[in-house]
Design an enzyme around this catalytic site. Structure first.
Site, PDB file in Angstrom:
ATOM      1  N   ASP A 121      30.868  88.619  42.962  1.00 49.12           N
ATOM      2  CA  ASP A 121      30.654  89.919  43.823  1.00 49.12           C
ATOM      3  C   ASP A 121      29.469  90.509  43.772  1.00 49.12           C
ATOM      4  OD1 ASP A 121      30.484  92.184  45.610  1.00 49.12           O
ATOM      5  OD2 ASP A 121      32.492  91.547  46.456  1.00 49.12           O
ATOM      6  N   ASP A 122      28.837  91.125  44.144  1.00 47.65           N
ATOM      7  CA  ASP A 122      27.278  91.713  43.762  1.00 47.65           C
ATOM      8  C   ASP A 122      27.615  93.125  43.101  1.00 47.65           C
ATOM      9  OD1 ASP A 122      27.128  92.244  46.580  1.00 47.65           O
ATOM     10  OD2 ASP A 122      24.981  93.127  46.063  1.00 47.65           O
ATOM     11  N   ASP A 166      31.984  86.104  47.342  1.00 47.05           N
ATOM     12  CA  ASP A 166      31.347  87.448  48.912  1.00 47.05           C
ATOM     13  C   ASP A 166      29.739  86.527  49.367  1.00 47.05           C
ATOM     14  OD1 ASP A 166      31.680  90.001  49.900  1.00 47.05           O
ATOM     15  OD2 ASP A 166      29.539  90.433  48.659  1.00 47.05           O
ATOM     16  N   MET A 175      28.134  88.880  51.524  1.00 51.87           N
ATOM     17  CA  MET A 175      26.518  89.426  51.275  1.00 51.87           C
ATOM     18  C   MET A 175      26.269  89.838  50.231  1.00 51.87           C
ATOM     19  SD  MET A 175      26.481  89.959  54.610  1.00 51.87           S
ATOM     20  CE  MET A 175      25.011  90.734  54.662  1.00 51.87           C
ATOM     21  N   ASP A 210      46.149  22.967  33.769  1.00 47.00           N
ATOM     22  CA  ASP A 210      45.372  23.018  32.517  1.00 47.00           C
ATOM     23  C   ASP A 210      44.240  21.757  33.339  1.00 47.00           C
ATOM     24  OD1 ASP A 210      43.629  24.128  30.140  1.00 47.00           O
ATOM     25  OD2 ASP A 210      43.074  21.758  30.293  1.00 47.00           O
ATOM     26  N   ILE A 211      42.551  22.051  33.896  1.00 43.21           N
ATOM     27  CA  ILE A 211      41.805  21.238  34.239  1.00 43.21           C
ATOM     28  C   ILE A 211      41.504  20.464  33.773  1.00 43.21           C
ATOM     29  CG2 ILE A 211      39.637  21.870  35.876  1.00 43.21           C
ATOM     30  CD1 ILE A 211      40.026  24.300  36.496  1.00 43.21           C
ATOM     31  N   ASN A 237      31.424  22.624  32.835  1.00 45.00           N
ATOM     32  CA  ASN A 237      30.135  24.029  32.107  1.00 45.00           C
ATOM     33  C   ASN A 237      29.106  22.860  31.913  1.00 45.00           C
ATOM     34  OD1 ASN A 237      31.990  25.823  33.385  1.00 45.00           O
ATOM     35  ND2 ASN A 237      32.882  26.242  31.459  1.00 45.00           N
ATOM     36  N   ASP A 268      32.906  28.355  37.227  1.00 44.37           N
ATOM     37  CA  ASP A 268      33.093  29.619  38.276  1.00 44.37           C
ATOM     38  C   ASP A 268      33.366  29.172  39.812  1.00 44.37           C
ATOM     39  OD1 ASP A 268      33.158  30.938  35.636  1.00 44.37           O
ATOM     40  OD2 ASP A 268      31.363  32.395  36.488  1.00 44.37           O
ATOM     41  N   GLU A 295      40.562  27.853  31.887  1.00 48.09           N
ATOM     42  CA  GLU A 295      40.947  27.468  32.650  1.00 48.09           C
ATOM     43  C   GLU A 295      42.520  26.983  32.792  1.00 48.09           C
ATOM     44  OE1 GLU A 295      39.868  24.173  29.502  1.00 48.09           O
ATOM     45  OE2 GLU A 295      39.463  26.447  30.095  1.00 48.09           O
TER      46      GLU A 295
END
Length: 454
Positions: free
Chosen positions: A9-10, A53, A55, A327-328, A335, A344, A370
């Site tokens: 507020d002023d 405020d 104004m 396990d792969i 890879n 991936d 993996e």
């Protein structure tokens, strides 16, 4: 509940008057006498709510509010416009700027404290969600809040006066999907079962206390976060204050200005969607904490926690449980020959095929590299071996697409299986036997299932 209130507020006497009223109620008060200073305080995070405020010379309150609400880092701050102007057009201008509420001079002490406490409660909940969401770094919910329009919401109007309900529906129907219910009991059922974004409740329902419905909506788990807006008559001031104390989000007083109605509903919908986006961010961060980013499976952290529960919970210690360690075969060569991107792709497809061959109660987690572990509850060794053989066949018979589907390769898997024994004291004992069985499967030629000896 204490909070830091910024008074803007002023006029110095106005500042001191509000400061005195709030300090007596144990609020911490900071002040600013112009717009730029107020914005600086907000941006530094030095306040929880703003009493602004309208104004003021230079930058008026409307512009200050607009800047607060359009900046992602301050958009969550509740702003109450304090003004001597009480025309619907002035209130609409403030609501369009993003104001959360209005207080008209001379300020009523009860209304002031009820509004501040209500908005501070809402902000406290939002702050906790913001903190968790921002620490997770999942998306940018603050930017989303600043961009939200607050339109196309599902609204429920609880009003038993047909003419009043029609006027509300007509005003809101241009921007939202509106449903009207004249029976408060049915309205409560609808609110708990439906996907509404906001409920407007008339306090002047025939033979029923509208505040009771508001209280029920605020207390039930399914509707606790659902915004509730009261519609009251001019003489209902005490009930309005009671409703705000109960946690009702906002109110409108008859005769209702159409534009103010639309603006207040828009504000509440924006706030709800902001909170919802924060909750989704928190949920996403929780999922990320226990999920492997590449495969979408549970990660090692989740697996360790789950297995620990199986061994520590008394009701679970005596129940059978088996684990599969997969396990792969020769994954390194995949890879090396086709690239890590192809590796991936194989891992993601590998995980998807495993999920398709397991039950909802089974836990599938990436153990590392993996290797994948499957925890199969309420299953003996023979049953687990059958699951493993089914997975092995599924991996072997269908080639894996790589390089975005432009070519395929053959993949096989070796699997070690073990079940919990009476002498197992920790999950490590169980996993060690599964690992030993996996080593035998590799040594005996790969692409096979080996069950651990009892």
């Amino acid at each position: 509940m204490s909070a830091r209130v910024l008074i803007v507020d002023d006029l110095f006497p106005n500042l001191k008057l509000l400061e005195t009223k709030l300090t007596v109620e144990y609020f911490d008060v900071v002040s600013a006498m112009n717009g730029p200073d107020a914005l600086a305080i907000c941006e530094k995070g030095l306040c929880d709510i703003v009493l602004l405020d309208v104004m003021m010379p230079g930058m008026d309150g409307f512009e200050v509010c607009r800047r607060i609400k359009s900046t992602p880092t301050t958009a969550h701050l509740p702003v109450v416009m304090v003004t001597a102007l009480d025309q619907p057009s002035d209130r609409l201008r403030g609501l369009d700027a993003g104001a959360d509420d209005f207080l008209t001079k001379p300020i009523d002490d009860t209304a002031l404290l009820a509004r501040v406490r209500s908005l501070v409660r809402l902000k406290a909940i939002t702050d906790e969600l913001r903190s968790r969401a921002m620490s997770s770094r999942v998306g940018d919910p603050l930017a989303a809040a600043a961009a939200e329009t607050g339109q196309n919401a599902n609204l429920l109007i609880v009003e038993d006066r047909r003419s009043a309900a029609d006027r509300l529906a007509a005003a809101l129907g241009q921007y939202h999907c509106v449903e009207v219910e004249n029976d408060p009991h049915k309205a409560l059922v609808k609110a708990t079962d439906g996907a509404y974004d906001l409920v407007l409740v008339s306090l002047d329902l025939a033979g029923f206390d509208g505040l009771r419905l508001c209280s029920q909506l605020r207390s039930l788990d399914r509707t606790r976060t659902l915004p509730v807006v009261m519609i009251a008559d001019p003489g209902d001031r005490a009930r309005i204050m009671r409703g705000l104390d109960l946690g009702v989000h906002d109110y409108l007083v008859r005769p209702i200005d159409r534009n103010e109605l639309v603006a207040r509903v828009r504000t509440q919908v924006r706030r709800r969607r902001f909170a919802h986006s924060l909750r989704e961010s928190v949920q996403a961060s929780m999922e990320l904490a226990v999920t492997d980013g590449l495969t979408g499976l549970h990660n090692r952290r989740y697996l360790d926690s789950h297995l620990a529960g199986l061994f520590s919970e008394p009701s679970l210690r005596g129940r059978p449980v088996a684990v599969l360690l997969l396990d792969i075969d020769r994954f390194k060569s995949i890879n090396d020959r086709f690239g890590h991107e192809a590796g991936d792709e194989v891992l993601r497809d590998f995980a998807a095929r495993i999920r398709a061959q397991t039950r909802g109660v089974d836990v599938v987690a990436r153990f590392g590299g993996e290797e994948i572990v499957i925890v199969v509850p309420d299953t003996r060794l023979d049953g687990a071996r059958q699951v493993a053989e089914r997975i092995r066949e599924r991996i072997e018979v269908v080639p894996f697409p790589i390089h975005r589907g432009t070519s395929t390769i053959d993949v096989t898997v070796s699997i070690g299986v073990a079940e919990r024994l009476p002498g197992d004291e920790t999950p490590g004992d169980l996993l060690k036997r599964a690992d030993t069985a996996l080593y035998r499967a590799k040594k005996e030629g790969r692409n096979r299932v080996v069950a651990a000896a009892a």
